[in-house]
Scaffold this motif. Structure first.
Motif, mmCIF file in Angstrom:
data_model
loop_
_atom_site.group_PDB
_atom_site.id
_atom_site.type_symbol
_atom_site.label_atom_id
_atom_site.label_comp_id
_atom_site.label_asym_id
_atom_site.label_seq_id
_atom_site.Cartn_x
_atom_site.Cartn_y
_atom_site.Cartn_z
ATOM 1 N N TYR A 11 0.852 -1.178 0.000
ATOM 2 C CA TYR A 11 0.000 0.000 0.000
ATOM 3 C C TYR A 11 0.894 1.234 0.000
ATOM 4 C CZ TYR A 11 -3.939 -2.934 1.663
ATOM 5 O OH TYR A 11 -4.921 -3.879 1.794
ATOM 6 N N ARG A 60 0.782 5.600 1.038
ATOM 7 C CA ARG A 60 0.062 6.776 1.521
ATOM 8 C C ARG A 60 0.826 8.021 1.097
ATOM 9 N NH1 ARG A 60 -2.855 7.636 7.349
ATOM 10 N NH2 ARG A 60 -4.181 9.350 6.666
ATOM 11 N N GLU A 108 -5.442 9.163 1.677
ATOM 12 C CA GLU A 108 -5.628 7.915 2.394
ATOM 13 C C GLU A 108 -4.646 6.863 1.905
ATOM 14 O OE1 GLU A 108 -7.587 9.341 0.237
ATOM 15 O OE2 GLU A 108 -8.547 7.908 -1.112
ATOM 16 N N ILE A 109 -4.499 5.821 2.705
ATOM 17 C CA ILE A 109 -3.688 4.669 2.298
ATOM 18 C C ILE A 109 -4.377 4.007 1.108
ATOM 19 C CG2 ILE A 109 -2.878 2.387 2.993
ATOM 20 C CD1 ILE A 109 -2.775 3.396 5.873
ATOM 21 N N PHE A 125 3.605 1.056 2.687
ATOM 22 C CA PHE A 125 3.318 0.050 3.708
ATOM 23 C C PHE A 125 3.220 -1.330 3.071
ATOM 24 C CE2 PHE A 125 2.573 2.633 7.358
ATOM 25 C CZ PHE A 125 2.003 3.820 6.903
ATOM 26 N N THR A 154 -7.162 -11.112 8.547
ATOM 27 C CA THR A 154 -6.788 -9.803 9.063
ATOM 28 C C THR A 154 -5.399 -9.459 8.554
ATOM 29 O OG1 THR A 154 -8.125 -10.067 11.045
ATOM 30 C CG2 THR A 154 -6.293 -8.501 11.147
ATOM 31 N N GLN A 155 -5.254 -8.256 8.041
ATOM 32 C CA GLN A 155 -3.971 -7.816 7.514
ATOM 33 C C GLN A 155 -3.185 -7.121 8.613
ATOM 34 O OE1 GLN A 155 -4.240 -5.721 3.741
ATOM 35 N NE2 GLN A 155 -5.979 -6.967 3.130
ATOM 36 N N PHE A 206 0.155 -4.894 9.449
ATOM 37 C CA PHE A 206 0.966 -3.940 8.713
ATOM 38 C C PHE A 206 2.369 -3.795 9.288
ATOM 39 C CE2 PHE A 206 -1.672 -1.641 5.610
ATOM 40 C CZ PHE A 206 -2.883 -2.250 5.850
ATOM 41 N N GLY A 207 3.296 -3.487 8.390
ATOM 42 C CA GLY A 207 4.623 -3.086 8.796
ATOM 43 C C GLY A 207 4.651 -1.594 9.069
ATOM 44 N N PRO A 208 5.778 -1.086 9.568
ATOM 45 C CA PRO A 208 5.883 0.329 9.939
ATOM 46 C C PRO A 208 6.014 1.264 8.751
ATOM 47 C CG PRO A 208 7.959 -0.774 10.336
ATOM 48 C CD PRO A 208 6.988 -1.842 9.924
ATOM 49 N N PHE A 247 -12.900 -2.902 8.909
ATOM 50 C CA PHE A 247 -11.792 -2.994 9.861
ATOM 51 C C PHE A 247 -11.521 -1.618 10.461
ATOM 52 C CE2 PHE A 247 -9.940 -7.164 8.690
ATOM 53 C CZ PHE A 247 -10.625 -7.409 7.519
ATOM 54 N N TYR A 257 -8.261 0.304 12.387
ATOM 55 C CA TYR A 257 -6.848 0.244 12.739
ATOM 56 C C TYR A 257 -6.499 1.498 13.534
ATOM 57 C CZ TYR A 257 -5.850 -3.565 9.429
ATOM 58 O OH TYR A 257 -5.814 -4.769 8.776
ATOM 59 N N GLN A 269 -3.194 3.974 14.400
ATOM 60 C CA GLN A 269 -1.843 4.256 13.925
ATOM 61 C C GLN A 269 -1.265 5.434 14.680
ATOM 62 O OE1 GLN A 269 -1.382 5.489 9.807
ATOM 63 N NE2 GLN A 269 0.721 4.768 9.749
ATOM 64 N N GLU A 288 4.440 4.904 12.962
ATOM 65 C CA GLU A 288 4.396 3.474 13.280
ATOM 66 C C GLU A 288 3.445 2.744 12.342
ATOM 67 O OE1 GLU A 288 5.190 4.190 18.058
ATOM 68 O OE2 GLU A 288 3.629 2.796 17.411
ATOM 69 N N ALA A 289 3.417 1.418 12.485
ATOM 70 C CA ALA A 289 2.529 0.604 11.658
ATOM 71 C C ALA A 289 1.083 0.752 12.110
ATOM 72 C CB ALA A 289 2.945 -0.867 11.770
ATOM 73 N N PRO A 290 0.141 0.756 11.171
ATOM 74 C CA PRO A 290 -1.269 0.625 11.564
ATOM 75 C C PRO A 290 -1.465 -0.680 12.313
ATOM 76 C CG PRO A 290 -1.094 1.278 9.262
ATOM 77 C CD PRO A 290 0.286 0.897 9.717
ATOM 78 N N PHE A 305 -4.088 -3.454 14.003
ATOM 79 C CA PHE A 305 -5.453 -3.950 13.922
ATOM 80 C C PHE A 305 -6.162 -3.809 15.257
ATOM 81 C CE2 PHE A 305 -8.991 -6.493 12.817
ATOM 82 C CZ PHE A 305 -9.197 -7.414 13.826
ATOM 83 N N TYR A 352 -12.778 -5.990 13.737
ATOM 84 C CA TYR A 352 -13.331 -6.431 12.460
ATOM 85 C C TYR A 352 -14.812 -6.699 12.645
ATOM 86 C CZ TYR A 352 -14.288 -9.771 8.642
ATOM 87 O OH TYR A 352 -14.816 -10.431 7.570
ATOM 88 N N GLU A 384 -19.199 -5.282 18.508
ATOM 89 C CA GLU A 384 -18.123 -6.180 18.913
ATOM 90 C C GLU A 384 -17.325 -5.462 19.987
ATOM 91 O OE1 GLU A 384 -18.369 -9.476 15.969
ATOM 92 O OE2 GLU A 384 -16.949 -9.196 17.613
ATOM 93 N N LEU A 409 -8.077 4.510 11.644
ATOM 94 C CA LEU A 409 -8.366 4.284 10.233
ATOM 95 C C LEU A 409 -9.509 3.290 10.082
ATOM 96 C CD1 LEU A 409 -4.664 3.704 9.074
ATOM 97 C CD2 LEU A 409 -5.900 5.863 9.155
ATOM 98 N N ARG A 411 -13.636 -3.864 3.066
ATOM 99 C CA ARG A 411 -13.305 -4.839 2.040
ATOM 100 C C ARG A 411 -14.578 -5.191 1.277
ATOM 101 N NH1 ARG A 411 -10.506 -9.698 4.545
ATOM 102 N NH2 ARG A 411 -12.614 -10.335 5.093
ATOM 103 N N LEU A 470 -8.140 -3.975 1.000
ATOM 104 C CA LEU A 470 -8.780 -2.973 1.838
ATOM 105 C C LEU A 470 -8.798 -1.610 1.157
ATOM 106 C CD1 LEU A 470 -7.233 -3.847 5.309
ATOM 107 C CD2 LEU A 470 -9.459 -4.502 4.392
ATOM 108 N N PHE A 472 -9.246 2.274 2.362
ATOM 109 C CA PHE A 472 -9.150 3.032 3.603
ATOM 110 C C PHE A 472 -9.811 4.396 3.500
ATOM 111 C CE2 PHE A 472 -6.286 0.834 6.496
ATOM 112 C CZ PHE A 472 -5.730 -0.132 5.681
ATOM 113 N N GLY A 475 -8.673 8.608 7.722
ATOM 114 C CA GLY A 475 -8.272 8.508 9.118
ATOM 115 C C GLY A 475 -8.770 9.669 9.956
#
Lengths: 117, 109
Positions: A35, A37, A42-43, A91, A105-106, A108-110, B33, B35, B37, B41-43, B45, B48, B55, B87, B91, B97, B99, B102
């Motif tokens: 992905y 951004r 947005e992403i 990402f 569920t995905q 994500f990396g940083p 979903f 997320y 962030q 840093e990474a988003p 989870f 869902y 939920e 975020l 899907r 995904l 998005f 945010g």
């Protein structure tokens, strides 16, 4: 369990140069996504691998972007030649098994922050 | 096409409750979903939803109404560390995904 890792964390290059980003997904995850951004937006999806095969590359902006996942483990995303508009945060995400409610569920990396000057 | 809307910024007080809304328009809905962030840093989870309803997961809850194309994320007992971007992502079918931009939440003392 190690999460998704990406390298480098930052990259600053000049217009016309080449950059290669790397993503190591969570071990055992078949699905790998890229992905991007762009600032203020947005992403957005770029590409999806299932193991070593490209499942969906509809989000790739143009043919200056090349993604590979040889062997179905880590993936690289090469931008050649880079343009100013390629700047953004790239990402990578991975998920276990496609189609399963919880397992898709995905994670994500940083991200890699790419700046093209 | 798909369209996802969420507020750009929100501010809430430590210890309070905040609700972040997300509306979406899509065909072939197959899950929503949330997320979190933190900057740089990474988003991460959070939740869902694929069926209507609430939920709950600790201090965080997520609600979905498919008929209204609407979801919200509820954060209770806010803490300073909850300051982050949240975020919303949808899907459709087996597509990746999509998005929203945010919502940046600031928790103040």
């Amino acid at each position: 369990e190690a999460g998704v890792t990406q390298f480098p964390s930052h990259s600053v290059i000049e217009k016309g140069q080449t950059v290669t980003l790397r993503c190591d997904p969570i071990s055992g995850h078949d699905n790998l996504y890229w992905y991007r951004r762009v600032m203020g937006k947005e992403i957005k999806f770029l590409l999806h691998f299932v193991k070593e095969s490209k499942q969906d590359e509809s989000g790739m902006p143009n043919n200056r972007f090349l993604a590979e996942r040889t062997g179905g483990t880590y993936s690289t995303l090469k931008v050649q030649p880079a343009e100013l508009e390629d700047s953004g945060v790239y990402f990578c995400a991975s998920s276990q098994v496609f189609g399963s409610r919880s397992a898709d569920t995905q994670y994500f990396g940083p991200g890699t922050r790419l700046t093209v000057l | 096409g798909q369209n996802i809307d969420q507020p750009t910024e929100m501010t809430a007080t430590e210890g309070a409750i905040v609700q972040i809304n997300c509306t979406y328009q899509t065909s072939g809905f197959n899950g929503l979903f949330w997320y979190q962030q933190h900057a740089g840093e990474a988003p991460t989870f959070l939740s869902y939803n694929v069926l209507d309803g609430l939920e709950e997961k600790g201090r965080f809850s997520s609600f979905l109404s498919r008929s209204k194309g609407y979801s919200y994320l509820l954060l209770k007992e806010l803490q300073m560390k909850d300051s982050a971007s949240y975020l919303c992502a949808v899907r459709s079918g087996n597509t990746p995904l999509v998005f929203g931009k945010g919502t940046r939440l600031s928790v103040i003392a």
